[in-house]
Design a protein around this motif. Structure first.
Motif, PDB file in Angstrom:
ATOM      1  N   GLN A 694      53.331 -42.749  44.887  1.00 36.86           N
ATOM      2  CA  GLN A 694      53.411 -41.837  46.014  1.00 36.86           C
ATOM      3  C   GLN A 694      54.826 -41.278  46.074  1.00 36.86           C
ATOM      4  N   PRO A 695      55.007 -40.177  46.798  1.00 34.50           N
ATOM      5  CA  PRO A 695      56.328 -39.542  46.809  1.00 34.50           C
ATOM      6  C   PRO A 695      57.441 -40.466  47.281  1.00 34.50           C
ATOM      7  N   ASN A 696      57.153 -41.315  48.268  1.00 36.84           N
ATOM      8  CA  ASN A 696      58.232 -42.087  48.864  1.00 36.84           C
ATOM      9  C   ASN A 696      58.259 -43.541  48.423  1.00 36.84           C
ATOM     10  N   ALA A 697      57.111 -44.110  48.129  1.00 34.80           N
ATOM     11  CA  ALA A 697      57.052 -45.537  47.821  1.00 34.80           C
ATOM     12  C   ALA A 697      56.204 -45.770  46.584  1.00 34.80           C
ATOM     13  N   ARG A 698      56.557 -46.783  45.838  1.00 31.01           N
ATOM     14  CA  ARG A 698      55.790 -47.124  44.650  1.00 31.01           C
ATOM     15  C   ARG A 698      56.064 -48.583  44.292  1.00 31.01           C
ATOM     16  N   HIS A 699      55.339 -49.064  43.292  1.00 30.98           N
ATOM     17  CA  HIS A 699      55.639 -50.410  42.819  1.00 30.98           C
ATOM     18  C   HIS A 699      56.114 -50.325  41.376  1.00 30.98           C
ATOM     19  N   GLN A 700      56.949 -51.279  40.985  1.00 24.46           N
ATOM     20  CA  GLN A 700      57.582 -51.254  39.673  1.00 24.46           C
ATOM     21  C   GLN A 700      57.647 -52.670  39.127  1.00 24.46           C
ATOM     22  N   ILE A 701      57.447 -52.802  37.826  1.00 27.63           N
ATOM     23  CA  ILE A 701      57.563 -54.102  37.162  1.00 27.63           C
ATOM     24  C   ILE A 701      58.863 -54.130  36.369  1.00 27.63           C
ATOM     25  N   ILE A 702      59.702 -55.108  36.666  1.00 32.33           N
ATOM     26  CA  ILE A 702      61.018 -55.222  36.038  1.00 32.33           C
ATOM     27  C   ILE A 702      61.074 -56.533  35.266  1.00 32.33           C
ATOM     28  N   THR A 703      61.431 -56.468  33.991  1.00 30.92           N
ATOM     29  CA  THR A 703      61.554 -57.668  33.156  1.00 30.92           C
ATOM     30  C   THR A 703      62.989 -58.180  33.205  1.00 30.92           C
ATOM     31  N   ILE A 704      63.154 -59.470  33.436  1.00 27.40           N
ATOM     32  CA  ILE A 704      64.493 -60.058  33.537  1.00 27.40           C
ATOM     33  C   ILE A 704      65.011 -60.351  32.129  1.00 27.40           C
ATOM     34  N   PRO A 705      66.115 -59.727  31.730  1.00 23.77           N
ATOM     35  CA  PRO A 705      66.647 -59.965  30.379  1.00 23.77           C
ATOM     36  C   PRO A 705      67.445 -61.264  30.314  1.00 23.77           C
ATOM     37  N   ALA A 706      67.669 -61.747  29.104  1.00 25.00           N
ATOM     38  CA  ALA A 706      68.509 -62.936  28.923  1.00 25.00           C
ATOM     39  C   ALA A 706      69.934 -62.622  29.365  1.00 25.00           C
ATOM     40  N   GLY A 707      70.536 -63.553  30.061  1.00 24.14           N
ATOM     41  CA  GLY A 707      71.908 -63.382  30.509  1.00 24.14           C
ATOM     42  C   GLY A 707      72.054 -62.686  31.845  1.00 24.14           C
ATOM     43  N   ALA A 708      70.941 -62.279  32.459  1.00 25.52           N
ATOM     44  CA  ALA A 708      71.024 -61.622  33.767  1.00 25.52           C
ATOM     45  C   ALA A 708      71.533 -62.611  34.813  1.00 25.52           C
ATOM     46  N   VAL A 709      72.287 -62.110  35.767  1.00 26.78           N
ATOM     47  CA  VAL A 709      72.873 -62.991  36.790  1.00 26.78           C
ATOM     48  C   VAL A 709      71.798 -63.588  37.689  1.00 26.78           C
ATOM     49  N   SER A 710      70.610 -62.990  37.712  1.00 28.97           N
ATOM     50  CA  SER A 710      69.547 -63.498  38.577  1.00 28.97           C
ATOM     51  C   SER A 710      68.844 -64.716  37.985  1.00 28.97           C
ATOM     52  N   VAL A 711      69.035 -64.976  36.685  1.00 26.36           N
ATOM     53  CA  VAL A 711      68.369 -66.107  36.030  1.00 26.36           C
ATOM     54  C   VAL A 711      68.881 -67.421  36.626  1.00 26.36           C
ATOM     55  N   GLY A 712      67.950 -68.280  37.017  1.00 28.35           N
ATOM     56  CA  GLY A 712      68.318 -69.579  37.576  1.00 28.35           C
ATOM     57  C   GLY A 712      68.605 -69.560  39.057  1.00 28.35           C
ATOM     58  N   LYS A 713      68.498 -68.386  39.681  1.00 28.78           N
ATOM     59  CA  LYS A 713      68.776 -68.294  41.116  1.00 28.78           C
ATOM     60  C   LYS A 713      67.478 -68.210  41.908  1.00 28.78           C
ATOM     61  N   MET A 714      67.548 -68.709  43.159  1.00 29.39           N
ATOM     62  CA  MET A 714      66.407 -68.579  44.057  1.00 29.39           C
ATOM     63  C   MET A 714      66.364 -67.164  44.630  1.00 29.39           C
ATOM     64  N   ILE A 715      65.162 -66.700  44.927  1.00 30.18           N
ATOM     65  CA  ILE A 715      65.001 -65.341  45.450  1.00 30.18           C
ATOM     66  C   ILE A 715      65.774 -65.151  46.745  1.00 30.18           C
ATOM     67  N   LYS A 716      65.789 -66.195  47.582  1.00 26.79           N
ATOM     68  CA  LYS A 716      66.461 -66.056  48.874  1.00 26.79           C
ATOM     69  C   LYS A 716      67.972 -65.885  48.730  1.00 26.79           C
ATOM     70  N   ASP A 717      68.510 -66.243  47.544  1.00 24.34           N
ATOM     71  CA  ASP A 717      69.952 -66.107  47.329  1.00 24.34           C
ATOM     72  C   ASP A 717      70.342 -64.732  46.804  1.00 24.34           C
ATOM     73  N   LEU A 718      69.352 -63.895  46.501  1.00 27.79           N
ATOM     74  CA  LEU A 718      69.618 -62.549  45.991  1.00 27.79           C
ATOM     75  C   LEU A 718      69.481 -61.546  47.127  1.00 27.79           C
ATOM     76  N   ASN A 719      70.412 -60.654  47.224  1.00 30.26           N
ATOM     77  CA  ASN A 719      70.470 -59.714  48.353  1.00 30.26           C
ATOM     78  C   ASN A 719      69.626 -58.474  48.062  1.00 30.26           C
ATOM     79  N   PHE A 720      68.296 -58.633  48.115  1.00 33.80           N
ATOM     80  CA  PHE A 720      67.414 -57.503  47.858  1.00 33.80           C
ATOM     81  C   PHE A 720      67.445 -56.525  49.038  1.00 33.80           C
ATOM     82  N   PRO A 721      67.193 -55.239  48.770  1.00 34.59           N
ATOM     83  CA  PRO A 721      67.137 -54.254  49.862  1.00 34.59           C
ATOM     84  C   PRO A 721      66.086 -54.645  50.894  1.00 34.59           C
ATOM     85  N   TYR A 722      66.352 -54.289  52.139  1.00 35.49           N
ATOM     86  CA  TYR A 722      65.467 -54.691  53.233  1.00 35.49           C
ATOM     87  C   TYR A 722      64.073 -54.102  53.065  1.00 35.49           C
ATOM     88  N   ASP A 723      64.004 -52.822  52.630  1.00 37.83           N
ATOM     89  CA  ASP A 723      62.717 -52.147  52.510  1.00 37.83           C
ATOM     90  C   ASP A 723      62.118 -52.304  51.119  1.00 37.83           C
TER      91      ASP A 723
END
Length: 768
Positions: A694-723
């Motif tokens: 849709q023009p304003n909202a959509r869904h996306q699949i993102i693959t986590i690469p090796a060495g990403a800072v998010s690896v090994g972290k809990m979701i609650k510790d990552l500052n995802f956008p509110y919306d």
């Protein structure tokens, strides 16, 4: 040296925490997790049963052979001394370390499953094993099934808590532990599995059945390695002599139903009687042991001189099954065993009711069999056949567990010749006992505590809320030296009806109400008087933070009071809060929220198993019948969940209280087959479209690469956008429903729903 041990302890704790985090971060297939944990619990329960049986045998040998030989000079009074000493030992153990070990144990397991998500304190199993072994070993008239069920259940609960499994999985492991314990101690794996389903979980469900069967088989196999494949009873191969004999068995069922219900009632009456005795709780098992010993003096003895009403009594059941006991002997033994069990369990000692039920049922059946053989010699089988059937009938009448009764008698005797009368008598006894009393001997204990378990385990939500969850911690109080004039001003200012009276050490010393003040005013002037002159300081009604809320409400209603002080713990006088009548509403709201969260979690887990499912996006039109309704009021198809709602530029998570409005845009995760029904429930066909961007909202699949800072972290510790919303995580062949504690791993495919700009930010957070 102390520092070295502290370092070792610190390292062990650190390694344990890392292990738990590592295990939680791995995505094990559901089947592997169920098989693995149930197998571990089964092996542990089997070993626990072996250890428990060894403890019982050792205690019996030590008390009645070793110590008994030393006390020969005072025989037969040693029969009084030994049970009393046993009570002196078990009483302090139970009341100091785990009061849940008091009594026959199974109701405590049922309560843990129904109200506490299967959580049982780890020490309960150990205390139950030691106390019950000593009780049985010193002559206590109890059985092994309650203790071993509680021991196995405590093991299963501990494993669930150690690895921080969900409540549903923990409850399954509790049932696995009970099944394994029963299977191992009685050499009855089928009955053990059915007992766990029929009694502990209170429902037969294929989801749990596989797990409890694995545990039961594993436990029984372990027990075979150490104990052997011995049957509890060896009996002749009885058979039904005539179809007319079924009428006699039906009459036995009626008698068994009435006597078993009577046994249940009298057992708890004896508990009440001992409760009224003015002596320390930990001494009461010794009093019960004294009464049991005196009863043993006048009871029939075995060839070794031990009263037949002592212990589990299987050595007395066997001659009854062979028809070797006279009718008056079996009838008298029935009454003596009843009294012996009342003295043992009523006084607060530890053990199960399974063995006493079998004993009394066999004696009742044998007496009935002697009568039928004399009156109807041409159609009645021997009295031993009626003794066998009477065992199952009495047990099922007491426990309301006919399937367990039938199967365990088959497995304990290896006799299938009496299948028809056994099934008829057991089911009929259960049916009649349910008419006489809706509660079994297990659920009656819970009912007396105010806990009602229905056949669907859909219990009152208030029973799952503790006082600490709703109590008021910021409360007003007064002191003993406050003047009544100041107290009067305080009542006028705050419009309250009472205050706790607290000492300088924050200890509760009394309660004062506006009624107390009015009575003081009527008897004279308030001048010169203080709170200490009118406060109630004796017989105070209090509650504790770990008590269920229903107990506090019961006390408030029974004594017509509007508030209860909350003390830190039992035995302490330190006040930490107050429960008032308006907290009832808060408690109920809290309970409803907890139940809704659990139901939402169950539905979410179901969604994770769907194959032909996807997202659909739809608008609520102006003519939709759902406008103005809460989401909880809308009947959506099964396997269908509203993921999010967009109202203007605002994206929000939906709960049951969300009210739908015109123009709301819903994102729904559903099976393809449900789409048409969703359309009928919410919108017109023209408004429904596949969610393809849709023009304003959509869904996306993102693959986590090796060495990403998010690896090994809990979701609650990552500052995802509110919306933005994390919808799912694809890890190998598994789909994971994410939550705050989910740990991200390399190669995870994270599916996110959100606005264009927010998705760009989220991608940077995940892949950066």
């Amino acid at each position: 040296m102390n520092k070295m041990f502290q370092n070792i302890q610190k390292n062990l704790k650190s390694n344990y925490e890392k292990l738990v985090i590592d295990l939680k971060s791995r995505s094990f297939p559901e089947s592997a997790l169920i098989i693995g944990t149930s197998l571990i619990v089964g092996i542990g329960a089997g070993l626990g049963a072996v250890v428990f049986k060894t403890l019982v045998d050792s205690a019996q040998k030590f008390t009645f052979e070793d110590v008994g030989s030393w006390l020969n000079m005072i025989a037969p009074w040693h029969l009084v001394i030994i049970p009393m000493i046993g009570g002196l030992i078990t009483g302090p153990i139970i009341y100091r370390f785990a009061r849940e070990a008091k009594g026959h144990g199974v109701p405590e397991v049922m309560e843990a499953v129904a109200l506490r998500g299967g959580k049982i304190r780890p020490q309960v199993g150990l205390v139950k094993a030691v106390a019950s072994a000593i009780c049985i070993g010193t002559g206590g008239s109890v059985g092994s099934e309650g203790p071993i069920a509680q021991i196995g259940s405590a093991l299963g609960s501990s494993i669930g808590q150690v690895f921080k499994l969900s409540e549903e999985r923990t409850k399954t492991l509790v049932a696995c532990g009970a099944a394994g314990g029963i299977a191992a101690i009685f050499n009855a794996p089928i009955a053990g599995a059915i007992f766990a389903m029929e009694v502990i979980l209170n429902r037969i469900n294929t989801v749990y059945f596989g797990a409890v069967v694995i545990s039961a088989v594993a436990a029984d196999a372990v027990a075979h390695m150490f104990i052997g494949n011995n049957r509890a009873f060896l009996i002749p191969q009885y058979k039904m002599e005539s179809p007319w004999e079924l009428l006699l068995y039906a009459l036995l069922a009626i008698i068994a139903a009435f006597t078993s219900v009577g046994f249940s009632r009298i057992l708890y009456w004896s508990e009440d009687l001992f409760e009224k005795i003015n002596m320390s709780e930990w001494l009461k098992p010794a009093l019960g042991g004294l009464l049991l010993g005196l009863l043993g003096l006048v009871s029939y003895k075995t060839t070794m001189g031990i009263p037949r009403v002592f212990g589990v009594g299987y050595e007395t059941i066997t001659p009854a099954l062979f028809g070797e006991m006279a009718a008056h002997v079996t009838l008298l033994l029935f009454l003596l065993k009843l009294l012996a069990t009342l003295f043992t369990l009523g006084s607060g000692n530890s053990g199960g009711i399974f063995a006493p039920s079998l004993f009394m049922g066999s004696m009742l059946g044998a007496s009935f069999g002697k009568w039928t053989s004399a009156v109807f010699p041409n159609i009645a089988a021997g009295s031993g056949a009626y003794a066998l059937v009477g065992m199952a009938a009495f047990f099922s009448g007491a426990t309301h567990a006919p399937m367990t009764a039938i199967l365990i008698l088959f497995e304990m005797t290896n006799n299938y010749q009496l299948i028809l009368p056994l099934m008829l008598t057991t089911v009929l006894s259960t049916f009649i006992s349910r008419i006489l009393s809706k509660d079994s001997i297990y659920t009656l204990k819970l009912t007396r505590r105010g806990i009602q378990l229905s056949d669907t385990v859909d219990i009152d939500v208030m029973q799952g809320v503790n006082v600490e969850e709703v109590m008021t911690r910021d409360f007003d109080f007064v002191t003993l030296d406050m003047s009544l004039k100041d107290l009067d001003d305080l009542f006028v200012k705050n419009h309250k009806h009472g205050y706790p009276v607290v000492s300088a050490e924050q200890n509760l010393v009394g309660v004062v109400t506006v009624t107390d003040l009015d009575q003081a005013r009527q008897t004279g002037a308030l001048k010169g008087k203080i709170v200490a002159d009118i406060a109630t300081t004796q017989g105070l009604m209090v509650t504790y933070p770990d008590e269920p809320m229903w107990k506090a409400l019961y006390r408030m209603g029974a004594h017509n009071i509007g508030r209860l002080p909350v003390l830190e713990k039992e035995g302490s006088r330190k006040i930490i809060g107050v429960v008032r009548r308006h907290d009832i509403i808060k408690a109920y709201d809290h309970a409803i929220t907890k139940k809704a969260r659990m139901q939402h979690r169950v539905e979410t887990l179901k969604l994770g198993k769907l194959d032909d499912a996807g997202f659909i996006n739809l608008n609520i039109p102006a003519n939709s019948r759902v406008i103005g309704k809460r989401v909880s009021e809308i009947k959506l198809p099964g396997h269908c969940v509203i993921v999010s709602l967009r109202r203007g530029r605002r994206l929000q998570v939906v709960d049951g209280y969300t009210i739908l409005k015109k123009g709301d845009r819903l994102t729904i995760f559903a099976e393809e087959a449900c789409v048409e029904n969703v359309e009928k429930s919410l919108v017109e066909p023209s408004d429904l479209q596949q969610y393809t961007g849709q023009p304003n909202a959509r869904h996306q699949i993102i693959t986590i690469p090796a060495g990403a800072v998010s690896v090994g972290k809990m979701i609650k510790d990552l500052n995802f956008p509110y919306d933005s919303i994390l919808v799912s995580i694809h890890r190998g062949n598994d789909i994971i429903i994410p939550h705050g504690d989910t740990i991200l791993q390399t190669e995870d495919e994270v599916e996110i729903f959100g606005m264009e700009d927010d998705l760009i930010t989220a991608e940077k957070i995940i892949t950066g």
